[in-house]
Scaffold this active site. Structure first.
Site, PDB file in Angstrom:
ATOM      1  N   SER A 112       0.974  -1.243  -0.091  1.00 26.93           N
ATOM      2  CA  SER A 112       0.066   0.017  -0.078  1.00 26.93           C
ATOM      3  C   SER A 112       0.800   1.308  -0.053  1.00 26.93           C
ATOM      4  O   SER A 112       0.466   2.207  -0.749  1.00 26.93           O
ATOM      5  CB  SER A 112      -0.898   0.079   1.180  1.00 26.93           C
ATOM      6  OG  SER A 112      -1.627  -0.883   1.362  1.00 26.93           O
ATOM      7  N   HIS A 133      -0.225  -1.424  -7.178  1.00 31.17           N
ATOM      8  CA  HIS A 133      -1.074  -0.974  -6.270  1.00 31.17           C
ATOM      9  C   HIS A 133      -2.473  -1.251  -6.765  1.00 31.17           C
ATOM     10  O   HIS A 133      -3.087  -0.447  -7.159  1.00 31.17           O
ATOM     11  CB  HIS A 133      -0.531   0.128  -5.722  1.00 31.17           C
ATOM     12  CG  HIS A 133      -1.663   0.639  -4.478  1.00 31.17           C
ATOM     13  ND1 HIS A 133      -1.990   1.726  -4.277  1.00 31.17           N
ATOM     14  CD2 HIS A 133      -1.872  -0.086  -3.239  1.00 31.17           C
ATOM     15  CE1 HIS A 133      -2.910   2.050  -3.224  1.00 31.17           C
ATOM     16  NE2 HIS A 133      -2.869   0.779  -2.596  1.00 31.17           N
ATOM     17  N   GLU A 145      -2.238   0.966  -9.643  1.00 31.83           N
ATOM     18  CA  GLU A 145      -1.186   1.868 -10.138  1.00 31.83           C
ATOM     19  C   GLU A 145      -0.050   0.913 -10.181  1.00 31.83           C
ATOM     20  O   GLU A 145       0.207   0.031  -9.369  1.00 31.83           O
ATOM     21  CB  GLU A 145      -0.803   2.591  -8.636  1.00 31.83           C
ATOM     22  CG  GLU A 145      -1.812   4.036  -8.480  1.00 31.83           C
ATOM     23  CD  GLU A 145      -1.780   4.507  -7.128  1.00 31.83           C
ATOM     24  OE1 GLU A 145      -1.374   5.649  -7.017  1.00 31.83           O
ATOM     25  OE2 GLU A 145      -2.330   3.878  -6.094  1.00 31.83           O
ATOM     26  N   ASN A 184      -2.984   7.272  -2.795  1.00 31.28           N
ATOM     27  CA  ASN A 184      -2.982   7.435  -1.474  1.00 31.28           C
ATOM     28  C   ASN A 184      -2.531   8.923  -0.926  1.00 31.28           C
ATOM     29  O   ASN A 184      -2.795   9.159   0.085  1.00 31.28           O
ATOM     30  CB  ASN A 184      -2.141   6.411  -0.623  1.00 31.28           C
ATOM     31  CG  ASN A 184      -3.105   5.213  -0.325  1.00 31.28           C
ATOM     32  OD1 ASN A 184      -4.206   5.659   0.079  1.00 31.28           O
ATOM     33  ND2 ASN A 184      -2.399   4.025  -0.462  1.00 31.28           N
TER      34      ASN A 184
HETATM   35  N1  NAD Z   1      -6.375  -4.386   2.600  1.00 32.79           N
HETATM   36  C1  NAD Z   1      -6.670  -3.309   1.480  1.00 32.79           C
HETATM   37  O1  NAD Z   1      -7.504  -2.660   1.607  1.00 32.79           O
HETATM   38  C2  NAD Z   1      -5.297  -3.269   0.964  1.00 32.79           C
HETATM   39  C3  NAD Z   1      -5.257  -2.292  -0.409  1.00 32.79           C
HETATM   40  C4  NAD Z   1      -4.188  -2.328  -1.180  1.00 32.79           C
HETATM   41  C5  NAD Z   1      -3.161  -3.015  -0.933  1.00 32.79           C
HETATM   42  N2  NAD Z   1      -3.039  -3.796   0.413  1.00 32.79           N
HETATM   43  C6  NAD Z   1      -1.746  -4.266   0.584  1.00 32.79           C
HETATM   44  O2  NAD Z   1      -1.871  -5.659   0.226  1.00 32.79           O
HETATM   45  C7  NAD Z   1      -1.004  -6.459   1.004  1.00 32.79           C
HETATM   46  C8  NAD Z   1      -1.891  -7.779   1.505  1.00 32.79           C
HETATM   47  O3  NAD Z   1      -2.856  -7.003   2.175  1.00 32.79           O
HETATM   48  P1  NAD Z   1      -4.461  -7.907   2.673  1.00 32.79           P
HETATM   49  O4  NAD Z   1      -5.152  -6.889   3.072  1.00 32.79           O
HETATM   50  O5  NAD Z   1      -4.491  -9.108   1.854  1.00 32.79           O
HETATM   51  O6  NAD Z   1      -3.649  -8.788   4.060  1.00 32.79           O
HETATM   52  P2  NAD Z   1      -4.242  -9.948   4.467  1.00 32.79           P
HETATM   53  O7  NAD Z   1      -3.667 -10.098   6.014  1.00 32.79           O
HETATM   54  O8  NAD Z   1      -5.772 -10.263   4.467  1.00 32.79           O
HETATM   55  O9  NAD Z   1      -3.381 -11.123   3.720  1.00 32.79           O
HETATM   56  C9  NAD Z   1      -2.079 -11.306   3.856  1.00 32.79           C
HETATM   57  C10 NAD Z   1      -1.693 -12.826   3.511  1.00 32.79           C
HETATM   58  O10 NAD Z   1      -0.123 -13.056   3.402  1.00 32.79           O
HETATM   59  C11 NAD Z   1      -0.036 -14.198   4.183  1.00 32.79           C
HETATM   60  N3  NAD Z   1       1.379 -14.375   4.260  1.00 32.79           N
HETATM   61  C12 NAD Z   1       2.124 -13.564   5.542  1.00 32.79           C
HETATM   62  N4  NAD Z   1       3.512 -13.957   5.299  1.00 32.79           N
HETATM   63  C13 NAD Z   1       3.622 -14.782   3.880  1.00 32.79           C
HETATM   64  C14 NAD Z   1       4.653 -15.196   3.388  1.00 32.79           C
HETATM   65  N5  NAD Z   1       5.980 -15.139   3.946  1.00 32.79           N
HETATM   66  N6  NAD Z   1       4.291 -16.205   2.297  1.00 32.79           N
HETATM   67  C15 NAD Z   1       3.003 -16.382   1.903  1.00 32.79           C
HETATM   68  N7  NAD Z   1       2.302 -15.692   2.438  1.00 32.79           N
HETATM   69  C16 NAD Z   1       2.391 -14.756   3.728  1.00 32.79           C
HETATM   70  C17 NAD Z   1      -0.903 -14.331   5.329  1.00 32.79           C
HETATM   71  O11 NAD Z   1      -1.025 -15.751   5.963  1.00 32.79           O
HETATM   72  C18 NAD Z   1      -2.182 -13.642   4.610  1.00 32.79           C
HETATM   73  O12 NAD Z   1      -2.917 -14.631   4.125  1.00 32.79           O
HETATM   74  C19 NAD Z   1      -0.445  -5.788   1.993  1.00 32.79           C
HETATM   75  O13 NAD Z   1       0.813  -5.007   1.512  1.00 32.79           O
HETATM   76  C20 NAD Z   1      -1.383  -4.390   1.980  1.00 32.79           C
HETATM   77  O14 NAD Z   1      -0.750  -3.247   2.458  1.00 32.79           O
HETATM   78  C21 NAD Z   1      -4.038  -3.973   1.025  1.00 32.79           C
END
Ligand code: NAD
Length: 306
Positions: A112, A133, A145, A184
């Site tokens: 993010s 992104h 993005e 953002n």
């Molecule tokens: N949630 C949002 O609104 C949003 C929006 C844009 C970007 N993001 C970004 O996307 C990414 C994921 O966010 P999310 O909301 O899906 O989080 P989430 O917690 O729902 O999912 C993350 C997943 O990664 C897995 N994980 C952790 N370590 C790992 C590894 N070493 N190998 C494989 N899998 C692993 C976890 O088990 C989990 O299932 C982050 O970088 C976040 O900042 C999130």
């Protein structure tokens, strides 16, 4: 043209939905996660989401959950990471991925806010690494993005822009790897002033949101700020800025009002109180309104392109 095989690492909120979008568009997608239960439930969650979105349920046959990282990424042309927002984790993950992919496989992070330069700087082949992104929920929000670093090759950017356009997304090229990218930065410039209006006693939190939703928020989906500036005239925009900008919030750090909320445990939906108080019914209703609005916007987009 053959569809590039995709690997998605991280099967959480973002990862499973990113996999879904690629699969609906006809790509074979391998998905993996460090938590076995998340890998094992990925197909079920994607199938439920396909149904909810009214997307072709047969897309699920193109999704292959893989418990082993190496097996997930080995045949991919394009790997996108959506693991937890932690720099050290993402750095070590990409170092591991590089051992199992071709030197020209594109590697993308869905961080993010973490600069892509920090995540990808240690790789052997940094020219194929970039940021993509996506916005939540990936199935409904069109923007992705695409962020290059000083090392990213024009070919990698071009491939990624075309890949996302072809799956029905709106890719936007971010030419410099700045914190918050484009979306953002814009969003949080607005949020900073929103917090400040409340902090200064100019209005309450509900009024801030009403003013946005009932006024320029209505236009934002079809009229961006720079289109709007041209529409009213750059001369008028300059005059407004001369009067308003000196009084707009411009402190470099977070608001003390926001810091106080967090210190007092007023964490928003998580605790039932943040800028406002939230009952369980109000939380459910707000989430439902957002999803309904985004689904309608996607349906309108689909009708326009038909
Ligand atoms: N949630 C949002 O609104 C949003 C929006 C844009 C970007 N993001 C970004 O996307 C990414 C994921 O966010 P999310 O909301 O899906 O989080 P989430 O917690 O729902 O999912 C993350 C997943 O990664 C897995 N994980 C952790 N370590 C790992 C590894 N070493 N190998 C494989 N899998 C692993 C976890 O088990 C989990 O299932 C982050 O970088 C976040 O900042 C999130």
């Amino acid at each position: 043209m053959a569809k590039a095989p995709i690997a998605v690492i991280g099967a959480g909120l973002m990862g499973h939905a990113i996999a879904q979008v690629f699969a609906v568009a006809g790509h074979d997608v391998a998905i993996t996660d460090s938590v076995a239960a998340s890998v094992d439930s990925a197909s079920e969650r994607i199938a439920a989401s396909l149904k909810d979105m009214g997307d072709d349920p047969s897309a699920i046959v193109r999704v292959t959950p893989q418990r082993e990282l190496a097996a997930a990424v080995r045949d991919a042309d394009y790997v996108v990471e959506a693991v937890s927002e932690n720099l050290a984790l993402k750095q070590s993950l990409f170092a591991e991925v590089e051992k199992h992919v071709r030197p020209d496989t594109i590697l993308a992070s869905n961080t993010s806010v973490i600069p892509i330069t920090d995540i990808m700087g240690g790789l052997k082949h940094r020219e194929r690494a970039l940021g993509t992104h996506w916005w939540n929920p990936p199935t409904l929000v069109p923007l992705v993005e695409v962020i290059g670093t000083q090392w990213t090759s024009p070919q990698a950017i071009d491939f990624t822009m075309k890949l996302h356009a072809a799956i029905g997304k709106k890719p936007a090229h971010v030419k410099k790897d700045v914190p918050g990218f484009i979306g953002n930065r814009l969003q949080h410039a607005l949020w900073r002033e929103a917090v400040s209006l409340v902090e200064r006693g100019i209005c309450d939190a509900e009024t801030v949101d009403t003013v946005i939703k009932a006024a320029f928020g209505r236009r934002l989906a079809v009229l961006g700020p720079l289109e709007n500036a041209d529409l009213v005239g750059t001369d008028l925009t300059l005059a407004i800025h001369r009067t308003v900008l000196p009084d707009i919030e411009h402190r470099p750090g977070p608001s003390p009002y926001l810091e106080r909320l967090v210190k007092d445990g007023k964490l928003g939906f998580k605790s039932g109180e943040g800028f406002r108080t939230w009952s369980e019914e109000e939380k459910i209703a707000l989430r439902a309104r957002v999803v309904a609005h985004l689904k309608k916007a996607r349906a309108d987009d689909d009708n326009e392109t038909m």
